[in-house]
Design a protein around this motif. Structure first.
Motif, PDB file in Angstrom:
ATOM      1  N   GLN A  42       0.941  -1.345   0.085  1.00  0.00           N
ATOM      2  CA  GLN A  42       0.182  -0.048   0.129  1.00  0.00           C
ATOM      3  C   GLN A  42       0.974   1.285   0.087  1.00  0.00           C
ATOM      4  O   GLN A  42       0.273   2.323  -0.464  1.00  0.00           O
ATOM      5  CB  GLN A  42      -0.869  -0.055   1.379  1.00  0.00           C
ATOM      6  CG  GLN A  42      -1.820  -1.078   1.349  1.00  0.00           C
ATOM      7  CD  GLN A  42      -2.767  -1.217   2.229  1.00  0.00           C
ATOM      8  OE1 GLN A  42      -2.325  -1.090   3.529  1.00  0.00           O
ATOM      9  NE2 GLN A  42      -3.992  -1.867   2.226  1.00  0.00           N
ATOM     10  N   ASP A  43       2.289   1.169   0.341  1.00  0.00           N
ATOM     11  CA  ASP A  43       3.036   2.276   0.346  1.00  0.00           C
ATOM     12  C   ASP A  43       3.566   2.497  -1.163  1.00  0.00           C
ATOM     13  O   ASP A  43       3.991   1.599  -1.589  1.00  0.00           O
ATOM     14  CB  ASP A  43       4.056   2.051   1.308  1.00  0.00           C
ATOM     15  CG  ASP A  43       5.224   3.419   1.045  1.00  0.00           C
ATOM     16  OD1 ASP A  43       4.924   4.344   1.944  1.00  0.00           O
ATOM     17  OD2 ASP A  43       6.264   2.925   0.615  1.00  0.00           O
ATOM     18  N   ASP A  44       3.250   3.750  -1.512  1.00  0.00           N
ATOM     19  CA  ASP A  44       3.770   4.123  -2.998  1.00  0.00           C
ATOM     20  C   ASP A  44       5.178   3.853  -3.291  1.00  0.00           C
ATOM     21  O   ASP A  44       5.700   3.404  -4.269  1.00  0.00           O
ATOM     22  CB  ASP A  44       3.253   5.404  -3.384  1.00  0.00           C
ATOM     23  CG  ASP A  44       1.771   5.710  -3.338  1.00  0.00           C
ATOM     24  OD1 ASP A  44       1.154   4.718  -3.445  1.00  0.00           O
ATOM     25  OD2 ASP A  44       1.579   6.832  -3.470  1.00  0.00           O
ATOM     26  N   ALA A  45       6.074   4.189  -2.124  1.00  0.00           N
ATOM     27  CA  ALA A  45       7.493   3.849  -2.424  1.00  0.00           C
ATOM     28  C   ALA A  45       7.907   2.464  -2.514  1.00  0.00           C
ATOM     29  O   ALA A  45       8.524   2.419  -3.526  1.00  0.00           O
ATOM     30  CB  ALA A  45       8.134   4.625  -1.273  1.00  0.00           C
ATOM     31  N   GLU A  46       7.250   1.747  -1.578  1.00  0.00           N
ATOM     32  CA  GLU A  46       7.556   0.296  -1.812  1.00  0.00           C
ATOM     33  C   GLU A  46       7.042  -0.345  -2.995  1.00  0.00           C
ATOM     34  O   GLU A  46       7.490  -1.170  -3.688  1.00  0.00           O
ATOM     35  CB  GLU A  46       6.775  -0.332  -0.615  1.00  0.00           C
ATOM     36  CG  GLU A  46       7.235  -1.756  -0.602  1.00  0.00           C
ATOM     37  CD  GLU A  46       6.503  -2.970   0.589  1.00  0.00           C
ATOM     38  OE1 GLU A  46       6.664  -3.673   0.955  1.00  0.00           O
ATOM     39  OE2 GLU A  46       5.568  -1.931   1.381  1.00  0.00           O
ATOM     40  N   ALA A  47       5.795   0.136  -3.436  1.00  0.00           N
ATOM     41  CA  ALA A  47       5.130  -0.305  -4.783  1.00  0.00           C
ATOM     42  C   ALA A  47       5.995   0.129  -6.224  1.00  0.00           C
ATOM     43  O   ALA A  47       6.304  -0.722  -6.798  1.00  0.00           O
ATOM     44  CB  ALA A  47       3.837   0.403  -4.938  1.00  0.00           C
ATOM     45  N   LEU A  48       6.679   1.294  -6.059  1.00  0.00           N
ATOM     46  CA  LEU A  48       7.697   1.642  -6.960  1.00  0.00           C
ATOM     47  C   LEU A  48       8.743   0.733  -6.929  1.00  0.00           C
ATOM     48  O   LEU A  48       9.328   0.485  -8.204  1.00  0.00           O
ATOM     49  CB  LEU A  48       7.961   3.260  -6.753  1.00  0.00           C
ATOM     50  CG  LEU A  48       9.184   3.835  -7.817  1.00  0.00           C
ATOM     51  CD1 LEU A  48       8.416   3.694  -9.338  1.00  0.00           C
ATOM     52  CD2 LEU A  48       9.429   5.150  -7.490  1.00  0.00           C
ATOM     53  N   ARG A  49       9.231   0.494  -5.701  1.00  0.00           N
ATOM     54  CA  ARG A  49      10.566  -0.430  -5.854  1.00  0.00           C
ATOM     55  C   ARG A  49      10.497  -1.934  -6.388  1.00  0.00           C
ATOM     56  O   ARG A  49      11.057  -2.420  -7.122  1.00  0.00           O
ATOM     57  CB  ARG A  49      11.271  -0.278  -4.275  1.00  0.00           C
ATOM     58  CG  ARG A  49      12.135  -1.658  -4.200  1.00  0.00           C
ATOM     59  CD  ARG A  49      12.807  -1.222  -2.910  1.00  0.00           C
ATOM     60  NE  ARG A  49      12.022  -1.834  -1.730  1.00  0.00           N
ATOM     61  CZ  ARG A  49      11.416  -1.302  -0.779  1.00  0.00           C
ATOM     62  NH1 ARG A  49      11.736   0.234  -0.703  1.00  0.00           N
ATOM     63  NH2 ARG A  49      10.683  -1.819   0.038  1.00  0.00           N
TER      64      ARG A  49
END
Length: 207
Positions: A105-112
């Motif tokens: 759900q975290d955008d930064a983690e999703a981007l990674r």
């Protein structure tokens, strides 16, 4: 590409059978030979039936975490199952272990996670660009649309798996498959041997 249309195009017929072929290899006891592939068998608990459900999914790994991408969004059965029952069983090669599944759900983690999929695959660049409002699948574009994708994170733990791994076929079926595979391998080796040996024309000694 129309995203809603893509989400409706689930595997059917022979494509569905083909997608489940690797699970058949695990059932034959050949899973150990598949450990080099970025594919794992995940067992989830059916949200309605409560029965174990096996699915073969591609993953990318970051540290001890496994990231999965749902090509059909939040409607995918395995994704809906793990939302209700986060405890899953993973089979990767010869290894079987329990894991806790959570949506990313975290955008930064999703981007990674998205970057891990695109890093070595032009196919995913095209898929991600087609499934989102991004014009391309580079880091800058994906950062703006990361929330549009459905991703899950698996975190292995030391607990005994609650859900059973893929069940092996009976011994007779596995023996027959092993014999058939051995015959195929021998025939391939003989064919390659014939190609490697120099051609000899024996017709000159006749007549």
């Amino acid at each position: 590409m129309n995203v809603s249309k893509l989400l409706d195009e689930r595997p059917q017929g022979w494509t569905r059978s083909l997608s489940r072929l690797p699970i058949g290899l695990y059932r034959l006891g050949w899973g150990g030979m598949l450990g080099w592939l970025p594919m794992l068998v995940m067992t989830t608990k059916g949200r309605r039936s409560g029965a174990p459900r096996h699915v073969m999914v591609e993953f990318r790994r970051h540290g001890s975490k496994y990231y999965l991408f749902s090509a059909w969004g939040k409607r995918t059965d395995w994704y809906r199952n793990l939302l209700q029952h986060p405890g899953v069983t993973i089979q990767h090669g010869a290894h079987v272990f329990a894991a806790e599944a959570q949506p990313v759900q975290d955008d930064a983690e999703a981007l990674r996670a998205l970057y891990l999929f695109t890093r070595n695959s032009r196919l995913y660049e095209a898929v991600f660009a087609g499934m989102s409002s991004a014009q391309a699948a580079d880091l800058n574009s994906l950062a703006d649309v990361a929330q549009e994708f459905t991703l899950a994170r698996l975190e292995p733990n030391d607990e005994t798996p609650e859900l059973p791994p893929v069940e092996l076929y009976d011994e007779q079926t596995r023996q027959m498959a092993n014999i058939f595979a051995l015959i195929v391998v021998i025939r391939i080796l003989l064919f390659l041997l014939r190609l490697a040996l120099p051609y000899r024309d024996d017709s000159r000694g006749l007549g």
